[in-house]
Write an enzyme that holds these catalytic residues in place. Structure first.
Site, PDB file in Angstrom:
ATOM      1  N   GLU A 105       0.718  -0.638  -0.144  1.00 32.09           N
ATOM      2  CA  GLU A 105      -0.023  -0.395  -0.023  1.00 32.09           C
ATOM      3  C   GLU A 105       0.935   1.303  -0.082  1.00 32.09           C
ATOM      4  OE1 GLU A 105      -3.012  -0.309   3.036  1.00 32.09           O
ATOM      5  OE2 GLU A 105      -3.743  -2.116   2.168  1.00 32.09           O
ATOM      6  N   HIS A 158      -7.819   1.701   1.073  1.00 32.57           N
ATOM      7  CA  HIS A 158      -7.378   1.785   1.975  1.00 32.57           C
ATOM      8  C   HIS A 158      -8.461   2.514   3.567  1.00 32.57           C
ATOM      9  CE1 HIS A 158      -5.586  -0.613   5.708  1.00 32.57           C
ATOM     10  NE2 HIS A 158      -7.007  -0.719   6.279  1.00 32.57           N
TER      11      HIS A 158
HETATM   12  P1  NAD Z   1     -11.329  -8.644  16.097  1.00 30.57           P
HETATM   13  O1  NAD Z   1     -10.642  -9.039  16.761  1.00 30.57           O
HETATM   14  O2  NAD Z   1     -12.584  -8.732  16.632  1.00 30.57           O
HETATM   15  O3  NAD Z   1     -11.833 -10.044  15.209  1.00 30.57           O
HETATM   16  C1  NAD Z   1     -10.551 -11.022  14.113  1.00 30.57           C
HETATM   17  C2  NAD Z   1     -11.726 -12.312  14.645  1.00 30.57           C
HETATM   18  O4  NAD Z   1     -10.824 -13.276  13.922  1.00 30.57           O
HETATM   19  C3  NAD Z   1     -11.851 -13.133  16.019  1.00 30.57           C
HETATM   20  O5  NAD Z   1     -13.016 -13.589  16.221  1.00 30.57           O
HETATM   21  C4  NAD Z   1     -10.509 -14.337  16.452  1.00 30.57           C
HETATM   22  O6  NAD Z   1     -11.220 -14.925  16.981  1.00 30.57           O
HETATM   23  C5  NAD Z   1     -10.749 -14.265  14.692  1.00 30.57           C
HETATM   24  N1  NAD Z   1      -9.861 -15.076  14.067  1.00 30.57           N
HETATM   25  C6  NAD Z   1      -8.967 -15.481  14.858  1.00 30.57           C
HETATM   26  N2  NAD Z   1      -7.531 -15.857  14.121  1.00 30.57           N
HETATM   27  C7  NAD Z   1      -8.317 -16.623  13.179  1.00 30.57           C
HETATM   28  C8  NAD Z   1      -8.358 -17.208  11.457  1.00 30.57           C
HETATM   29  N3  NAD Z   1      -6.581 -17.983  11.031  1.00 30.57           N
HETATM   30  N4  NAD Z   1      -8.999 -17.887  11.550  1.00 30.57           N
HETATM   31  C9  NAD Z   1      -9.952 -17.272  10.914  1.00 30.57           C
HETATM   32  N5  NAD Z   1     -10.578 -16.346  12.367  1.00 30.57           N
HETATM   33  C10 NAD Z   1      -9.726 -15.856  12.974  1.00 30.57           C
HETATM   34  O7  NAD Z   1     -11.409  -7.663  14.960  1.00 30.57           O
HETATM   35  P2  NAD Z   1     -11.198  -6.685  14.080  1.00 30.57           P
HETATM   36  O8  NAD Z   1     -11.866  -5.440  14.441  1.00 30.57           O
HETATM   37  O9  NAD Z   1     -13.216  -7.680  13.420  1.00 30.57           O
HETATM   38  O10 NAD Z   1     -10.773  -6.772  12.650  1.00 30.57           O
HETATM   39  C11 NAD Z   1     -11.198  -7.599  11.917  1.00 30.57           C
HETATM   40  C12 NAD Z   1      -9.928  -6.951  10.504  1.00 30.57           C
HETATM   41  O11 NAD Z   1     -10.353  -5.779  10.252  1.00 30.57           O
HETATM   42  C13 NAD Z   1      -8.095  -6.692  11.382  1.00 30.57           C
HETATM   43  O12 NAD Z   1      -7.324  -7.318  10.559  1.00 30.57           O
HETATM   44  C14 NAD Z   1      -8.149  -5.350  11.105  1.00 30.57           C
HETATM   45  O13 NAD Z   1      -6.971  -4.838  11.067  1.00 30.57           O
HETATM   46  C15 NAD Z   1      -9.060  -5.045   9.850  1.00 30.57           C
HETATM   47  N6  NAD Z   1      -9.868  -3.924   9.875  1.00 30.57           N
HETATM   48  C16 NAD Z   1      -9.197  -3.285   8.640  1.00 30.57           C
HETATM   49  C17 NAD Z   1     -10.297  -1.819   8.867  1.00 30.57           C
HETATM   50  C18 NAD Z   1     -10.170  -0.889   7.214  1.00 30.57           C
HETATM   51  O14 NAD Z   1      -9.425   0.567   7.117  1.00 30.57           O
HETATM   52  N7  NAD Z   1     -10.307  -1.667   5.835  1.00 30.57           N
HETATM   53  C19 NAD Z   1     -10.424  -0.786  10.023  1.00 30.57           C
HETATM   54  C20 NAD Z   1     -10.630  -2.160  10.819  1.00 30.57           C
HETATM   55  C21 NAD Z   1      -9.850  -3.026  10.700  1.00 30.57           C
END
Ligand code: NAD
Length: 304
Positions: free
Chosen positions: A259, A278
């Site tokens: 990115e 993003h």
């Molecule tokens: P979260 O921690 O609430 O949820 C993540 C889930 O993934 C958890 O339930 C966990 O048990 C599960 N998990 C862990 N390892 C796993 C695996 N190997 N297979 C399947 N599931 C697994 O996180 P969230 O707040 O829901 O965020 C999720 C993602 O979104 C993160 O990667 C975060 O960086 C990303 N995000 C992106 C943006 C964006 O601007 N696009 C913004 C915020 C967050």
């Protein structure tokens, strides 16, 4: 006590800091030299995904008690070093969940109905009606990989649209699954049976290239893949191949292994892909929530 706000922060958050009697110094995205100078006498630094708070910056900030990230990811902060010096780190992990979920849904609709492609053609003066055959979401199956904060929000909306839900998460929350009418299955089963697969896992060693060539080959040739989590969770080269060779029908991507995405990247040449830079958390509401949450946390730490 001084707080350095080194990235755009919602006005309500600034107000919270000032009302608590803190002096606010605002400098939007200073370079490392300037930042080093600015942190000398501050008790707190508030950043977003920029600027970088490195070991050098932390060493220059002798009164520093807290580093706040008005958002989620802490990639730009040397967390280990800060903690070793007794500096607290705060962020707002839930502030953008709904916004990211809504973007994932926007990408699903966009790819399913070829909105971006149609718009590009319209601007070229081409009435591409025949090339724009899409599919409805009602009755289709959405596979949610990672059923945490964002995955749950996506599932809630998908359930309201009338989609069936398959869920995959190593720590299954059965209560929430029941609420959205979802069912936990193994990843392979999810990939084989979903019309749309959306990824919401954190980037860990175990999730790096979680979606690789082998996994993409399990998906239906009519299925679409949405990634709004982190770029490295999907093997980009494998995804490009999958899209070029029709192993899957399309993709919607907000995050990339590199990115910003390089200008002539193969993904930009594919009609069946929708790309956003993003912007998952880029909403007025998410920024306001994140700003207020971290400002309150900073005040609590500095003022007790
Ligand atoms: P979260 O921690 O609430 O949820 C993540 C889930 O993934 C958890 O339930 C966990 O048990 C599960 N998990 C862990 N390892 C796993 C695996 N190997 N297979 C399947 N599931 C697994 O996180 P969230 O707040 O829901 O965020 C999720 C993602 O979104 C993160 O990667 C975060 O960086 C990303 N995000 C992106 C943006 C964006 O601007 N696009 C913004 C915020 C967050």
């Amino acid at each position: 006590m001084k707080v350095l706000v080194a990235a755009p922060l919602h006005e309500k958050a600034i107000e919270i800091l000032k009302n608590a009697g803190l002096e606010v110094v605002y400098e939007e995205y200073p370079d490392q030299e300037k930042l080093k100078e600015l942190v000398k006498d501050v008790s707190a630094i508030i950043v977003r995904s920029k600027p970088k708070v490195t070991k050098e910056i932390i060493d220059a900030a002798s009164s520093l008690k807290v580093i706040a990230r008005a958002g989620v990811g802490l990639d730009n902060i040397d967390v280990e070093y800060a903690k070793s010096k007794g500096i607290e780190i705060v962020n707002a992990p839930a502030a953008s969940s709904r916004s990211v979920a809504e973007l994932a849904i926007a990408l699903i609709f966009n790819v399913a109905r070829k909105v971006a492609f149609a718009d590009r053609k319209m601007r070229e003066g081409i009435w591409a009606k025949k090339q724009c055959m899409g599919f409805e979401l009602e009755g289709k199956t959405l596979g949610v990989v990672g059923f945490g904060r964002i995955g749950y929000q996506v599932a809630k909306i998908a359930n309201a649209i009338g989609m069936k839900l398959l869920l995959y998460d190593p720590y299954p929350n059965e209560e929430r699954a029941k609420e959205v009418g979802g069912r936990f299955v193994e990843l392979e089963e999810l990939l084989r049976n979903s019309d749309v697969v959306t990824i919401h896992v954190p980037l860990l060693e175990s999730t790096y290239h979680l979606i690789n060539e082998e996994k993409l080959k399990l998906m239906k040739p009519t299925a679409i893949l949405i990634n709004t989590s982190r770029g490295p969770i999907v093997d980009t080269n494998a995804l490009v191949k999958a899209l070029q060779e029709g192993w899957i029908a399309g993709a919607g991507l907000d995050v990339f292994e590199e990115e910003p995405l390089p200008k002539d990247h193969p993904l930009t040449k594919l009609d069946n892909v929708v790309l956003t830079p993003h912007i998952g958390a880029s909403t007025v509401e998410a920024q306001e929530r994140a700003g207020i949450e971290v400002a309150e946390k900073v005040v609590k730490i500095l003022k007790g």
